[in-house]
Design an enzyme around this catalytic site. Structure first.
Site, PDB file in Angstrom:
ATOM      1  N   ARG A 239      -5.669 -62.496  -1.794  1.00  0.00           N
ATOM      2  CA  ARG A 239      -6.234 -63.257  -0.869  1.00  0.00           C
ATOM      3  C   ARG A 239      -7.562 -63.177  -0.956  1.00  0.00           C
ATOM      4  O   ARG A 239      -8.171 -62.186  -0.593  1.00  0.00           O
ATOM      5  CB  ARG A 239      -5.539 -63.627   0.391  1.00  0.00           C
ATOM      6  CG  ARG A 239      -4.076 -64.097   0.405  1.00  0.00           C
ATOM      7  CD  ARG A 239      -4.154 -65.449   0.129  1.00  0.00           C
ATOM      8  NE  ARG A 239      -2.845 -65.991   0.028  1.00  0.00           N
ATOM      9  CZ  ARG A 239      -2.069 -65.871  -0.997  1.00  0.00           C
ATOM     10  NH1 ARG A 239      -2.463 -65.642  -2.276  1.00  0.00           N
ATOM     11  NH2 ARG A 239      -0.493 -66.622  -1.076  1.00  0.00           N
ATOM     12  N   GLU A 268     -11.493 -72.148  -1.312  1.00  0.00           N
ATOM     13  CA  GLU A 268     -11.128 -72.545  -2.700  1.00  0.00           C
ATOM     14  C   GLU A 268     -10.936 -73.992  -2.640  1.00  0.00           C
ATOM     15  O   GLU A 268     -10.649 -74.663  -1.731  1.00  0.00           O
ATOM     16  CB  GLU A 268      -9.985 -71.901  -3.227  1.00  0.00           C
ATOM     17  CG  GLU A 268      -9.846 -70.234  -3.480  1.00  0.00           C
ATOM     18  CD  GLU A 268      -8.708 -69.684  -3.714  1.00  0.00           C
ATOM     19  OE1 GLU A 268      -7.542 -70.245  -3.985  1.00  0.00           O
ATOM     20  OE2 GLU A 268      -8.718 -68.292  -3.878  1.00  0.00           O
ATOM     21  N   HIS A 287      -7.585 -68.860  -9.131  1.00  0.00           N
ATOM     22  CA  HIS A 287      -6.480 -68.651  -8.494  1.00  0.00           C
ATOM     23  C   HIS A 287      -5.207 -68.838  -9.255  1.00  0.00           C
ATOM     24  O   HIS A 287      -4.186 -69.684  -9.054  1.00  0.00           O
ATOM     25  CB  HIS A 287      -6.310 -69.524  -7.288  1.00  0.00           C
ATOM     26  CG  HIS A 287      -5.432 -68.708  -6.389  1.00  0.00           C
ATOM     27  ND1 HIS A 287      -5.608 -68.753  -4.954  1.00  0.00           N
ATOM     28  CD2 HIS A 287      -4.423 -68.145  -6.235  1.00  0.00           C
ATOM     29  CE1 HIS A 287      -4.824 -68.201  -4.302  1.00  0.00           C
ATOM     30  NE2 HIS A 287      -3.915 -67.676  -5.183  1.00  0.00           N
TER      31      HIS A 287
END
Length: 322
Positions: A239, A268, A287
């Site tokens: 994370r 993000e 991601h």
């Protein structure tokens, strides 16, 4: 009798949608690249018996207390830091996630990110595309070896263990730090438990696999980077919130650590103007840790099965417990 209403916050597999439509009324936000607007999410949640959500969806107390019919939130991820679990419990809403199915895929990506960063693969690709390859020299785009080096894994959950297994194929010394020692698997995986400080001091690769919590938020800061070798490479596919990105930038710019491979960020999505992207020694991905066709489909199917179980009066298959 009106069938239960399921709202899906991002476009998913048509087959999974069809599976849900056999039992429920289903509506889906059909954008693949855009997060559902907060106002629309709130509106749909007020009507929904179930939500199939993404990490980008904030399922907080405000939403939960205004959703009288809501029985289950099925999060399409292992993590669930986007959901207020206390508020969900208070409002009798079951929260589920998608553990295990993405373990190996995320470990594959993590080790690929480590390899790409160590061997400067993106730089090498651009070197050719930018027409810079005019000759050969001994240190041209020389990177770092991976084999026989020391890897330190912070957070030895299922994905961390899978990363450790991959490291054995490179004959690496494998250190780990976890909030609780896992002696039962140390000999099986060939890993050694050490303190956080010892791991930082000894590791050539520091791989962050810890979940985001109050305790881990911002744990990788300037003081931590200073304890790492100046030849160390930092990898994060857990994370973004566990890293102080300003401190990471300073550590990389000043040469306190050598490079970083990042699949996650504090906020993000990031833009092309993100400071870390100005550094050649940073490999950045959007991601995509679990992003294989097979795994993402399996995650969707598990989320749908969780919804079906709960709405039919059964127990969730993979509930998140506080």
């Amino acid at each position: 009798m009106t069938r239960p209403f399921v709202f899906i916050t991002r476009k998913i597999s048509d087959n999974v949608v069809s599976m849900l439509e056999q039992h429920f009324l289903v509506e889906m936000w059909c954008e693949e690249e855009e997060v559902i607007p907060r106002e629309l999410l709130m509106e749909k949640a007020k009507q929904a018996d179930a939500l199939l959500t993404m990490l980008t969806d904030k399922i907080d107390e405000e939403l939960l207390t205004q959703s009288p019919y809501l029985k289950v939130v099925a999060n399409l991820a292992v993590g669930y830091d986007n959901i207020d679990l206390e508020a969900a419990k208070k409002n009798n809403v079951t929260v589920t996630n998608t553990p295990d199915v993405l373990t190996d895929t995320t470990a594959d990506l993590t080790f690929s990110l480590l390899t790409a960063t160590a061997r400067r693969i993106p730089e090498a690709i651009d070197y050719i595309k930018d027409d810079q390859w005019k000759s050969w020299s001994p240190y041209m785009l020389a990177g770092s070896d991976i084999h026989h080096k020391t890897i330190g894994i912070v957070g030895l959950g299922n994905i961390g263990q899978a990363v450790a297994k991959r490291a054995t194929g490179f004959d690496m010394e494998i250190l780990y730090y976890n909030r609780s020692r896992k002696q039962d698997i140390e000999s099986e995986l060939g890993v050694k438990y050490v303190s956080f400080e010892d791991l930082l001091n000894r590791s050539d690769f520091v791989v962050c696999m810890t979940p985001l919590s109050k305790e881990t938020e911002g744990m990788f800061n300037r003081e931590v980077f200073k304890q790492m070798k100046d030849t160390a490479i930092f990898i994060n596919s857990s994370r973004g919130g566990v890293v102080n990105e300003e401190d990471l930038f300073k550590a990389l710019e000043s040469g306190e650590i050598k490079a970083a491979g990042l699949d996650v960020f504090q906020n993000e999505p990031i833009g092309a103007d993100h400071p870390l992207l100005t550094l050649d020694q940073v490999v950045a991905l959007p991601h995509i840790g679990s992003s294989s066709l097979e795994t993402r489909t399996e995650m969707m199917e598990l989320a749908a099965r969780n919804i079906k179980q709960v709405l039919n009066g059964g127990k969730a298959l993979t509930p998140v417990h506080i």
